[in-house]
Design an enzyme around this catalytic site. Structure first.
Site, PDB file in Angstrom:
ATOM      1  N   SER A 186       0.796  -1.227   0.000  1.00 13.19           N
ATOM      2  CA  SER A 186       0.000   0.000   0.000  1.00 13.19           C
ATOM      3  C   SER A 186       0.826   1.273   0.000  1.00 13.19           C
ATOM      4  O   SER A 186       0.323   2.322  -0.384  1.00 13.19           O
ATOM      5  CB  SER A 186      -0.945  -0.001   1.199  1.00 13.19           C
ATOM      6  OG  SER A 186      -0.225  -0.157   2.405  1.00 13.19           O
ATOM      7  N   HIS A 214      -5.500  -4.013  -1.977  1.00 12.24           N
ATOM      8  CA  HIS A 214      -5.377  -2.991  -3.031  1.00 12.24           C
ATOM      9  C   HIS A 214      -5.427  -3.589  -4.429  1.00 12.24           C
ATOM     10  O   HIS A 214      -5.298  -2.866  -5.417  1.00 12.24           O
ATOM     11  CB  HIS A 214      -4.081  -2.195  -2.851  1.00 12.24           C
ATOM     12  CG  HIS A 214      -4.145  -1.273  -1.685  1.00 12.24           C
ATOM     13  ND1 HIS A 214      -4.710  -0.021  -1.742  1.00 12.24           N
ATOM     14  CD2 HIS A 214      -3.758  -1.443  -0.402  1.00 12.24           C
ATOM     15  CE1 HIS A 214      -4.650   0.552  -0.561  1.00 12.24           C
ATOM     16  NE2 HIS A 214      -4.068  -0.295   0.277  1.00 12.24           N
ATOM     17  N   LYS A 245     -12.187  -0.433  -0.459  1.00 11.17           N
ATOM     18  CA  LYS A 245     -11.356   0.383  -1.353  1.00 11.17           C
ATOM     19  C   LYS A 245     -12.026   0.431  -2.727  1.00 11.17           C
ATOM     20  O   LYS A 245     -12.972   1.187  -2.900  1.00 11.17           O
ATOM     21  CB  LYS A 245      -9.940  -0.161  -1.355  1.00 11.17           C
ATOM     22  CG  LYS A 245      -9.352  -0.148   0.061  1.00 11.17           C
ATOM     23  CD  LYS A 245      -7.923  -0.553   0.118  1.00 11.17           C
ATOM     24  CE  LYS A 245      -7.452  -0.830   1.533  1.00 11.17           C
ATOM     25  NZ  LYS A 245      -7.512   0.311   2.449  1.00 11.17           N
TER      26      LYS A 245
END
Ligand SMILES: Cc1ncc(COP(=O)(O)O)c(C=O)c1O
Length: 399
Positions: A186, A214, A245
């Site tokens: 990240s 991610h 996300k």
């Protein structure tokens, strides 16, 4: 008079202030979008994880509203007592089909999914073999498990192999080892060494786990993650993804075998001891899976924007590290300089978060940029122009 037993916290905060590392929370007024208003200032937003713009997608919004109307605002219980609604089960079925695994369990957050899972599957005689840059939730889960933690240098597969070779673990009975990496890191935006680590895990009979927070919605066909991107289906025992996300809502999940998921239903402490998602969250996440399956153009736009912006930063001569994803750091060195760069960018209309020690190494402080599918070219070009101006001013860009 009673002395304040928490007085030491104020002096720690003073130290942060003296080091230029004290952070005010920026307040978002309105929606989380590619442009937004924070602290009364309109900015181009390069700080969210809203990769596909799903926080405000009409299909998710409508699904959440309908679920609230039909089912109320809360689930009223933990999953294992009265808080498993059919909409929770539907989301787990949809995610399992999407990830091509036997089953999925959804947690309240990606953090809970990682920490709860690692702590549940290992115990004190076991070992965690973990990349040094793995997420805090993996580190915390490892500590909670009481297993012995062995950290290998970032993406150093040979080092991971040596650690495993010297452990008293073999498949079958006896102590177990869990080999674990982030799919996308990240802070640097680089990819984990997933295929090579799968090979090492297989060699030593270790459990293989990937945190794809991610990568969910970003890598692989329709955003299925790094397991799909690298073509290692069936070789990763535990896949974690987030719903917070690219999926635009909130939550985390574990995808794997039916036995793994049923075990987590019985032993993962955030599942057992914390209330499940409100129906609106589950409904929004189901709608997000529909969008991933039916609107792949969003992922294409994300990658077009990523290529454009990365090329622009590099053309300015900025150090973008080893990024391979929409997360692109601009590494400047000292923490105070990174914070200053972030502040000056913000003053000029660009929000890119400054990140310093202890989140990253002392000499690798940075601002982190994240583009989304919904940024326009004009917005990204504006951000590049601001980087050029401010980077020149602060001596980060040399001419
Ligand atoms: C690599 C990684 N794993 C897990 C998480 C936790 O996910 P969530 O925000 O859904 O709790 C994050 C988010 O900060 C992350 O960056």
């Amino acid at each position: 008079m009673r002395t304040d037993p928490l007085a030491y916290l104020s002096s720690e905060l003073d130290t942060l202030k003296a080091q230029g590392l004290y952070r005010h929370l920026r307040i978002l007024e309105g929606e989380q979008g590619p442009t937004a208003t924070f602290d009364h200032r309109g900015i181009v937003n390069l700080s969210s994880n809203n990769y596909l713009g799903l926080t405000t997608h009409p299909r998710l919004r409508e699904a959440a509203l309908a679920a609230t109307r039909d089912l109320g605002v809360g689930s009223g219980s933990v999953r294992t007592i009265a808080g498993t609604m059919d909409i929770h089960m539907e989301l787990e079925r949809r995610l399992a089909a999407f990830k091509k695994t036997e089953a999925v369990v959804v947690f309240q957050s990606g953090f809970a999914a990682n920490a709860g899972t690692v702590a549940a599957v290992l115990s004190k005689d076991d070992f965690v073999v973990s990349d040094e840059l793995n997420h805090a939730s993996i580190i915390d889960g490892s500590r909670l498990s009481r297993a012995t933690i062995k950290v290998f240098p970032h993406k150093d597969v040979d080092a991971a192999r040596k650690v495993l070779r010297d452990l008293p673990v073999r498949s079958g009975t006896g102590p177990r080892a869990l080999l674990i990496t982030d799919g996308v890191f990240s802070m640097d935006g680089d990819l984990g060494a997933v295929p090579d680590l799968c090979r090492v895990a297989e060699e030593f009979g270790a459990i293989m786990m990937v945190d794809d927070a991610h990568a969910s919605g970003v890598f692989g066909a329709n955003g299925r993650g790094t397991i799909d991107h690298f073509g290692v289906h069936g070789r990763v025992d535990i896949q974690v993804g987030t719903l917070s996300k690219a999926i635009g809502a909130l939550g985390g999940y574990v995808a794997g075998s039916r036995a793994l998921i049923e075990f987590l239903y019985h032993r993962a402490r955030p599942f057992l001891f914390s209330t499940s998602h409100p129906p609106a969250v589950a409904a929004a996440c189901i709608a997000a899976v529909d969008v991933l399956e039916q609107e792949p153009q969003l992922i294409e736009r994300l990658w077009d924007n990523t290529r454009f912006f990365k090329a622009g930063l590099k053309a300015l001569g900025l150090n973008t590290g080893a990024s391979e994803s929409p997360i692109t750091p601009v590494i400047v060195g000292e923490g105070a300089l990174a914070m200053k760069l972030s502040d000056r960018l913000f003053a000029e209309g660009v929000f890119a978060q400054g990140i310093a020690f202890p989140t990253v190494a002392r000499d690798k402080a940075r601002v982190r940029t994240i583009v989304t599918a919904t940024h326009t070219r004009d917005e990204l070009q504006f951000a590049l122009d601001v980087f050029k101006k401010v980077g020149g001013e602060l001596g980060i860009i040399k001419h």
